[in-house]
Design a protein around this motif. Sequence first.
Motif, PDB file in Angstrom:
ATOM      1  N   THR A  87       0.906  -1.012   0.221  1.00 51.64           N
ATOM      2  CA  THR A  87      -0.172   0.053  -0.049  1.00 51.64           C
ATOM      3  C   THR A  87       0.852   1.208  -0.035  1.00 51.64           C
ATOM      4  O   THR A  87       1.728   1.328   1.155  1.00 51.64           O
ATOM      5  CB  THR A  87      -0.879  -0.028   1.039  1.00 51.64           C
ATOM      6  OG1 THR A  87      -1.752  -1.178   1.199  1.00 51.64           O
ATOM      7  CG2 THR A  87      -1.900   1.329   1.289  1.00 51.64           C
ATOM      8  N   ALA A  88       0.851   1.950  -0.966  1.00 47.69           N
ATOM      9  CA  ALA A  88       1.528   3.346  -1.155  1.00 47.69           C
ATOM     10  C   ALA A  88       0.993   4.533  -0.423  1.00 47.69           C
ATOM     11  O   ALA A  88       1.759   5.103   0.113  1.00 47.69           O
ATOM     12  CB  ALA A  88       1.845   3.592  -2.479  1.00 47.69           C
ATOM     13  N   HIS A  89      -0.280   4.574  -0.726  1.00 43.93           N
ATOM     14  CA  HIS A  89      -0.910   5.736  -0.026  1.00 43.93           C
ATOM     15  C   HIS A  89      -2.394   5.408   0.339  1.00 43.93           C
ATOM     16  O   HIS A  89      -3.063   4.585  -0.201  1.00 43.93           O
ATOM     17  CB  HIS A  89      -1.047   7.024  -1.124  1.00 43.93           C
ATOM     18  CG  HIS A  89       0.067   7.364  -1.843  1.00 43.93           C
ATOM     19  ND1 HIS A  89       1.065   8.303  -1.055  1.00 43.93           N
ATOM     20  CD2 HIS A  89       0.693   7.249  -2.729  1.00 43.93           C
ATOM     21  CE1 HIS A  89       2.054   8.559  -1.919  1.00 43.93           C
ATOM     22  NE2 HIS A  89       1.777   7.842  -2.751  1.00 43.93           N
ATOM     23  N   VAL A  90      -2.752   5.795   1.473  1.00 37.17           N
ATOM     24  CA  VAL A  90      -4.334   5.931   2.036  1.00 37.17           C
ATOM     25  C   VAL A  90      -4.345   7.492   2.186  1.00 37.17           C
ATOM     26  O   VAL A  90      -4.008   8.051   3.093  1.00 37.17           O
ATOM     27  CB  VAL A  90      -4.293   5.087   3.294  1.00 37.17           C
ATOM     28  CG1 VAL A  90      -5.775   5.151   3.652  1.00 37.17           C
ATOM     29  CG2 VAL A  90      -3.720   3.544   3.062  1.00 37.17           C
ATOM     30  N   GLY A  94     -11.321  14.431   1.601  1.00 42.92           N
ATOM     31  CA  GLY A  94     -11.689  15.500   2.209  1.00 42.92           C
ATOM     32  C   GLY A  94     -10.692  16.580   2.136  1.00 42.92           C
ATOM     33  O   GLY A  94     -10.730  17.866   2.361  1.00 42.92           O
ATOM     34  N   LYS A  95      -9.416  16.074   2.105  1.00 40.31           N
ATOM     35  CA  LYS A  95      -8.287  17.110   2.119  1.00 40.31           C
ATOM     36  C   LYS A  95      -7.770  17.174   0.662  1.00 40.31           C
ATOM     37  O   LYS A  95      -6.664  17.755   0.229  1.00 40.31           O
ATOM     38  CB  LYS A  95      -7.041  16.381   2.856  1.00 40.31           C
ATOM     39  CG  LYS A  95      -7.333  16.378   4.275  1.00 40.31           C
ATOM     40  CD  LYS A  95      -6.107  15.447   4.871  1.00 40.31           C
ATOM     41  CE  LYS A  95      -6.563  15.194   6.624  1.00 40.31           C
ATOM     42  NZ  LYS A  95      -5.340  14.319   7.045  1.00 40.31           N
ATOM     43  N   GLU A 140      -1.131  14.804   2.458  1.00 42.88           N
ATOM     44  CA  GLU A 140      -1.111  13.437   3.037  1.00 42.88           C
ATOM     45  C   GLU A 140      -0.020  13.519   4.122  1.00 42.88           C
ATOM     46  O   GLU A 140       1.171  14.144   3.827  1.00 42.88           O
ATOM     47  CB  GLU A 140      -0.536  12.430   2.056  1.00 42.88           C
ATOM     48  CG  GLU A 140      -0.181  11.285   2.510  1.00 42.88           C
ATOM     49  CD  GLU A 140       0.597  10.324   1.770  1.00 42.88           C
ATOM     50  OE1 GLU A 140       0.364   9.095   1.810  1.00 42.88           O
ATOM     51  OE2 GLU A 140       1.364  10.770   0.849  1.00 42.88           O
ATOM     52  N   ASP A 141      -0.137  13.277   5.243  1.00 37.95           N
ATOM     53  CA  ASP A 141       0.636  13.576   6.488  1.00 37.95           C
ATOM     54  C   ASP A 141       1.107  15.060   6.536  1.00 37.95           C
ATOM     55  O   ASP A 141       2.445  15.107   6.669  1.00 37.95           O
ATOM     56  CB  ASP A 141       1.905  12.484   6.369  1.00 37.95           C
ATOM     57  CG  ASP A 141       1.505  11.209   6.170  1.00 37.95           C
ATOM     58  OD1 ASP A 141       0.266  10.766   7.015  1.00 37.95           O
ATOM     59  OD2 ASP A 141       2.098  10.149   5.649  1.00 37.95           O
ATOM     60  N   LYS A 142       0.080  16.000   6.410  1.00 36.47           N
ATOM     61  CA  LYS A 142       0.630  17.516   6.841  1.00 36.47           C
ATOM     62  C   LYS A 142       1.259  17.865   5.496  1.00 36.47           C
ATOM     63  O   LYS A 142       2.029  18.929   5.713  1.00 36.47           O
ATOM     64  CB  LYS A 142       1.250  17.686   8.065  1.00 36.47           C
ATOM     65  CG  LYS A 142       0.274  17.425   9.237  1.00 36.47           C
ATOM     66  CD  LYS A 142       0.998  17.492  10.668  1.00 36.47           C
ATOM     67  CE  LYS A 142      -0.054  16.942  11.541  1.00 36.47           C
ATOM     68  NZ  LYS A 142       0.594  17.153  12.943  1.00 36.47           N
TER      69      LYS A 142
END
Length: 170
Positions: A87-90, A94-95, A140-142
């Motif tokens: 899994t590369a990205h979750v 909403g962002k 993603e992750d701020k």
Amino acid sequence: MNDYKLTEQVVRKPKAMTGLLKKLMVGFAVFFVLLGIMISQGFMLPGALLALLYFFYDVLSQKEYEYMLEGSTFTIDVILGKRYRKTAHVLELGKLEAVAPNRHHAVEKYRKDVGSVKLPKYDYTSYDADTPYYTMIIMEDKQKIKLLLDLKEDMLQAMKRKYPDRVYLA
């Protein structure tokens, strides 16, 4: 209405000389093993190393991507060699800032050649010249990232229904 799940598989086109390189590796591996049998056992090690290199190259040269849209969660998995999944990205939609065709004005400031904003870029396209790809700008992750994706019409329509002001169709 929000409990749908859409899945899409994208197969990356192999590079031009991949087949020839694989055949050369197998040919040299067999050649060195035969030399090791007939002349000196010192040739066995290069033959075994070439066979091992062929295995790793075969796995790493075959890439597939799976996009999964479930509710407001968008997941990207990378499949190597049709065996290994990661899994590369979750991502939470909403962002989402924008999803648009590559040359659309909504993502123009993030383009490499004319844009003013530089973002980390992740390419999950098939490299097929006939398939149009889309640019997704999302947090993603701020950190804001740029994704290049081969999105099909049904997934685009589902995103457009949920976020009509952020998804631009071709």
